[in-house]
Design an enzyme around this catalytic site. Structure first.
Site, PDB file in Angstrom:
ATOM      1  N   HIS A  33       1.107   6.250   1.921  1.00  0.00           N
ATOM      2  CA  HIS A  33       1.852   7.225   2.739  1.00  0.00           C
ATOM      3  C   HIS A  33       3.117   7.764   2.084  1.00  0.00           C
ATOM      4  O   HIS A  33       3.739   8.688   2.615  1.00  0.00           O
ATOM      5  CB  HIS A  33       2.056   6.659   4.140  1.00  0.00           C
ATOM      6  CG  HIS A  33       0.727   6.450   4.797  1.00  0.00           C
ATOM      7  ND1 HIS A  33      -0.096   7.505   5.127  1.00  0.00           N
ATOM      8  CD2 HIS A  33       0.036   5.331   5.064  1.00  0.00           C
ATOM      9  CE1 HIS A  33      -1.227   7.021   5.625  1.00  0.00           C
ATOM     10  NE2 HIS A  33      -1.183   5.715   5.573  1.00  0.00           N
ATOM     11  N   ARG A  72      -9.068   8.257  -0.908  1.00  0.00           N
ATOM     12  CA  ARG A  72     -10.028   8.697   0.103  1.00  0.00           C
ATOM     13  C   ARG A  72     -10.872   9.848  -0.424  1.00  0.00           C
ATOM     14  O   ARG A  72     -10.412  10.634  -1.270  1.00  0.00           O
ATOM     15  CB  ARG A  72      -9.281   9.164   1.367  1.00  0.00           C
ATOM     16  CG  ARG A  72      -8.850   8.025   2.277  1.00  0.00           C
ATOM     17  CD  ARG A  72      -8.158   8.554   3.509  1.00  0.00           C
ATOM     18  NE  ARG A  72      -7.930   7.501   4.510  1.00  0.00           N
ATOM     19  CZ  ARG A  72      -8.766   7.231   5.501  1.00  0.00           C
ATOM     20  NH1 ARG A  72      -9.900   7.921   5.619  1.00  0.00           N
ATOM     21  NH2 ARG A  72      -8.493   6.263   6.372  1.00  0.00           N
ATOM     22  N   THR A  89      -8.023   4.031   8.993  1.00  0.00           N
ATOM     23  CA  THR A  89      -9.207   3.184   9.066  1.00  0.00           C
ATOM     24  C   THR A  89      -9.347   2.612  10.465  1.00  0.00           C
ATOM     25  O   THR A  89      -8.393   2.059  11.018  1.00  0.00           O
ATOM     26  CB  THR A  89      -9.094   2.039   8.048  1.00  0.00           C
ATOM     27  OG1 THR A  89      -8.904   2.618   6.760  1.00  0.00           O
ATOM     28  CG2 THR A  89     -10.342   1.167   8.040  1.00  0.00           C
ATOM     29  N   HIS A 106      -3.734  -4.159   7.708  1.00  0.00           N
ATOM     30  CA  HIS A 106      -3.806  -2.951   8.548  1.00  0.00           C
ATOM     31  C   HIS A 106      -2.875  -3.064   9.746  1.00  0.00           C
ATOM     32  O   HIS A 106      -3.064  -3.905  10.626  1.00  0.00           O
ATOM     33  CB  HIS A 106      -5.210  -2.585   9.025  1.00  0.00           C
ATOM     34  CG  HIS A 106      -5.228  -1.200   9.584  1.00  0.00           C
ATOM     35  ND1 HIS A 106      -5.514  -0.075   8.836  1.00  0.00           N
ATOM     36  CD2 HIS A 106      -4.925  -0.757  10.823  1.00  0.00           C
ATOM     37  CE1 HIS A 106      -5.396   0.996   9.608  1.00  0.00           C
ATOM     38  NE2 HIS A 106      -5.051   0.617  10.811  1.00  0.00           N
ATOM     39  N   GLU A 139     -11.136  -9.014   3.192  1.00  0.00           N
ATOM     40  CA  GLU A 139      -9.840  -8.667   3.787  1.00  0.00           C
ATOM     41  C   GLU A 139     -10.077  -8.450   5.275  1.00  0.00           C
ATOM     42  O   GLU A 139     -10.832  -7.539   5.668  1.00  0.00           O
ATOM     43  CB  GLU A 139      -9.227  -7.425   3.145  1.00  0.00           C
ATOM     44  CG  GLU A 139      -7.874  -7.097   3.798  1.00  0.00           C
ATOM     45  CD  GLU A 139      -7.060  -6.057   3.060  1.00  0.00           C
ATOM     46  OE1 GLU A 139      -7.214  -5.906   1.838  1.00  0.00           O
ATOM     47  OE2 GLU A 139      -6.268  -5.357   3.737  1.00  0.00           O
ATOM     48  N   GLU A 162      -8.598   0.837  -3.066  1.00  0.00           N
ATOM     49  CA  GLU A 162      -9.416   0.911  -1.845  1.00  0.00           C
ATOM     50  C   GLU A 162     -10.260   2.173  -1.909  1.00  0.00           C
ATOM     51  O   GLU A 162      -9.749   3.241  -2.296  1.00  0.00           O
ATOM     52  CB  GLU A 162      -8.527   0.973  -0.606  1.00  0.00           C
ATOM     53  CG  GLU A 162      -7.918  -0.351  -0.257  1.00  0.00           C
ATOM     54  CD  GLU A 162      -7.155  -0.272   1.047  1.00  0.00           C
ATOM     55  OE1 GLU A 162      -6.785   0.831   1.469  1.00  0.00           O
ATOM     56  OE2 GLU A 162      -6.909  -1.334   1.647  1.00  0.00           O
ATOM     57  N   ASN A 165       0.850  -1.194   0.000  1.00  0.00           N
ATOM     58  CA  ASN A 165       0.000   0.000   0.000  1.00  0.00           C
ATOM     59  C   ASN A 165       0.882   1.240   0.000  1.00  0.00           C
ATOM     60  O   ASN A 165       1.691   1.423   0.917  1.00  0.00           O
ATOM     61  CB  ASN A 165      -0.902  -0.032   1.250  1.00  0.00           C
ATOM     62  CG  ASN A 165      -1.859   1.139   1.292  1.00  0.00           C
ATOM     63  OD1 ASN A 165      -1.463   2.284   1.040  1.00  0.00           O
ATOM     64  ND2 ASN A 165      -3.110   0.874   1.612  1.00  0.00           N
ATOM     65  N   ARG A 218      -6.601  12.985   1.165  1.00  0.00           N
ATOM     66  CA  ARG A 218      -5.507  13.430   2.053  1.00  0.00           C
ATOM     67  C   ARG A 218      -4.145  12.889   1.598  1.00  0.00           C
ATOM     68  O   ARG A 218      -3.119  13.439   1.947  1.00  0.00           O
ATOM     69  CB  ARG A 218      -5.774  12.990   3.486  1.00  0.00           C
ATOM     70  CG  ARG A 218      -5.786  11.505   3.669  1.00  0.00           C
ATOM     71  CD  ARG A 218      -6.050  11.094   5.101  1.00  0.00           C
ATOM     72  NE  ARG A 218      -7.430  11.386   5.521  1.00  0.00           N
ATOM     73  CZ  ARG A 218      -7.940  10.975   6.684  1.00  0.00           C
ATOM     74  NH1 ARG A 218      -7.189  10.285   7.524  1.00  0.00           N
ATOM     75  NH2 ARG A 218      -9.193  11.252   7.009  1.00  0.00           N
ATOM     76  N   HIS A 227      -5.405   3.748  -1.631  1.00  0.00           N
ATOM     77  CA  HIS A 227      -6.684   4.133  -1.042  1.00  0.00           C
ATOM     78  C   HIS A 227      -7.024   5.554  -1.492  1.00  0.00           C
ATOM     79  O   HIS A 227      -6.429   6.509  -1.008  1.00  0.00           O
ATOM     80  CB  HIS A 227      -6.562   4.054   0.480  1.00  0.00           C
ATOM     81  CG  HIS A 227      -7.827   4.319   1.209  1.00  0.00           C
ATOM     82  ND1 HIS A 227      -7.884   4.281   2.577  1.00  0.00           N
ATOM     83  CD2 HIS A 227      -9.066   4.647   0.786  1.00  0.00           C
ATOM     84  CE1 HIS A 227      -9.121   4.559   2.967  1.00  0.00           C
ATOM     85  NE2 HIS A 227      -9.862   4.774   1.901  1.00  0.00           N
TER      86      HIS A 227
HETATM   87  C1  LIG Z   1      -8.171  -0.272   4.950  1.00  0.00           C
HETATM   88  C2  LIG Z   1      -6.840  -0.083   5.554  1.00  0.00           C
HETATM   89  O1  LIG Z   1      -6.559  -0.515   6.636  1.00  0.00           O
HETATM   90  C3  LIG Z   1      -5.810   0.654   4.809  1.00  0.00           C
HETATM   91  O2  LIG Z   1      -5.586   0.035   3.622  1.00  0.00           O
HETATM   92  C4  LIG Z   1      -6.240   2.079   4.589  1.00  0.00           C
HETATM   93  O3  LIG Z   1      -5.629   2.592   3.442  1.00  0.00           O
HETATM   94  C5  LIG Z   1      -5.843   2.869   5.830  1.00  0.00           C
HETATM   95  O4  LIG Z   1      -6.074   4.209   5.560  1.00  0.00           O
HETATM   96  P1  LIG Z   1      -4.804   5.208   5.463  1.00  0.00           P
HETATM   97  O5  LIG Z   1      -3.905   4.624   4.407  1.00  0.00           O
HETATM   98  O6  LIG Z   1      -5.416   6.524   5.098  1.00  0.00           O
HETATM   99  O7  LIG Z   1      -4.125   5.147   6.804  1.00  0.00           O
HETATM  100  N1  LIG Z   2      -5.830  -2.817   3.768  1.00  0.00           N
HETATM  101  C1  LIG Z   2      -4.613  -2.661   4.541  1.00  0.00           C
HETATM  102  C2  LIG Z   2      -3.588  -1.926   3.742  1.00  0.00           C
HETATM  103  O1  LIG Z   2      -3.716  -1.755   2.541  1.00  0.00           O
HETATM  104  C3  LIG Z   2      -2.381  -1.430   4.418  1.00  0.00           C
HETATM  105  O2  LIG Z   2      -2.658  -0.999   5.736  1.00  0.00           O
HETATM  106  P1  LIG Z   2      -1.402  -0.363   6.520  1.00  0.00           P
HETATM  107  O3  LIG Z   2      -0.284  -1.387   6.471  1.00  0.00           O
HETATM  108  O4  LIG Z   2      -1.030   0.898   5.814  1.00  0.00           O
HETATM  109  O5  LIG Z   2      -1.908  -0.148   7.933  1.00  0.00           O
END
Ligand SMILES: CC(=O)[C@@H](O)[C@H](O)COP(=O)(O)O
Ligand SMILES: NCC(=O)COP(=O)(O)O
Length: 246
Positions: A16, A51, A107, A196, A157, A76, A13, A55, A49
């Site tokens: 960030h 959003r 989340t 997560h 998930e 996402e 993911n 952000r 994600h």
């Molecule tokens: C659903 C989840 O847990 C993450 O994939 C999500 O992207 C968390 O949101 P942030 O990345 O904005 O922290």
């Molecule tokens: N769905 C979880 C994800 O994509 C990554 O979550 P995180 O490792 O950034 O907390």
């Protein structure tokens, strides 16, 4: 002889990376470059994600990821008409429906599909009609899994946040919840992912759950990348996941 576990995929993911970029409002660091590095480091997919408040990941990031990255894209998003239109325009490999609250830092829990199933049903149908795999980000609870199946989701998930946030006996109890939920998902014929908050010190017990076939990990990897580089962080996570699977 122990059973050979199915391969475990790693979805990286990159949200960030965009958080750091947006801190200055410029173009760098580029999340698409991070996706390329993740692919080179052995990631099996990219998760991003989009959003509602943008952000971190932007609409342009999604467009570029969909165009330029060969790995499967797991988009996402919240279950809104705006996000559905974006998903149908890009046709990612999968869409993972997640809950969103403007005031949340990240989340906070799984999507309550048991409560929201009436609104979700047509939404999921539209994604499936477009041949986009549907993943539902849920807490490890049987009722959520049963409704996810009834809604026609391909994937659940499991939210690993509660497992990551506690320690000792409480963590063992959360791990047992995840194991039971993964077994239920397999029994229902749902592909089971998890994610997560996972990090080097928490990933292996989840990676060892036989029915879990994909982990989505982001925040920790981006943070670790500041110190060792993104490729090294991903390669280390991959080693830990593979060790846990043996
Ligand atoms: C659903 C989840 O847990 C993450 O994939 C999500 O992207 C968390 O949101 P942030 O990345 O904005 O922290
Ligand atoms: N769905 C979880 C994800 O994509 C990554 O979550 P995180 O490792 O950034 O907390």
């Amino acid at each position: 002889m122990s059973a050979v576990l199915p391969p475990l995929r790693l979805g990286v993911n990159i949200d960030h990376v965009a958080t750091i970029r947006n801190a200055r409002g410029g173009r760098l660091p580029d999340p698409v470059r991070a996706a390329r590095l993740a692919a080179a480091a052995g990631a099996d997919g990219i998760t991003a994600h989009l959003r509602e408040d943008r952000r971190h990941i932007s609409d342009d990031d999604i467009s570029r990821l969909a165009r330029e990255i060969d790995l499967p894209l797991n988009l996402e998003m919240a279950a809104t008409e705006e996000m559905l239109a974006i998903a149908l325009s890009h046709k990612p490999h999968a869409c993972c429906l997640v809950p969103e609250k403007r005031e949340e830092k990240t989340t906070e829990g799984g999507l309550d599909v048991a409560v929201g199933h009436r609104a979700l049903a047509p939404f999921i149908r539209s994604l499936r009609d477009a041949e986009i795999r549907v993943s539902l980000f849920v807490d490890p609870e049987d009722v959520q899994l049963a409704v996810a199946k009834a809604l026609g989701a391909d994937i659940v998930e499991l939210h690993t946040g509660a497992y990551c946030e506690v320690e000792g006996d409480a963590r063992q109890a959360e791990l047992a919840r995840l194991r039971r939920a993964a077994e239920t998902a397999a029994r229902l014929g749902l592909e089971c992912h998890a994610g997560h908050g996972l990090a080097f010190d928490t990933v292996q017990p989840v990676a060892a759950i036989p029915n879990v076939v994909e982990l989505n990990i982001g925040h920790f990897l981006v943070g670790e990348a500041i110190f060792v580089g993104l490729e090294a962080a991903i390669r280390r996570m991959r080693v830990l996941m593979d060790e846990a699977r043996r």
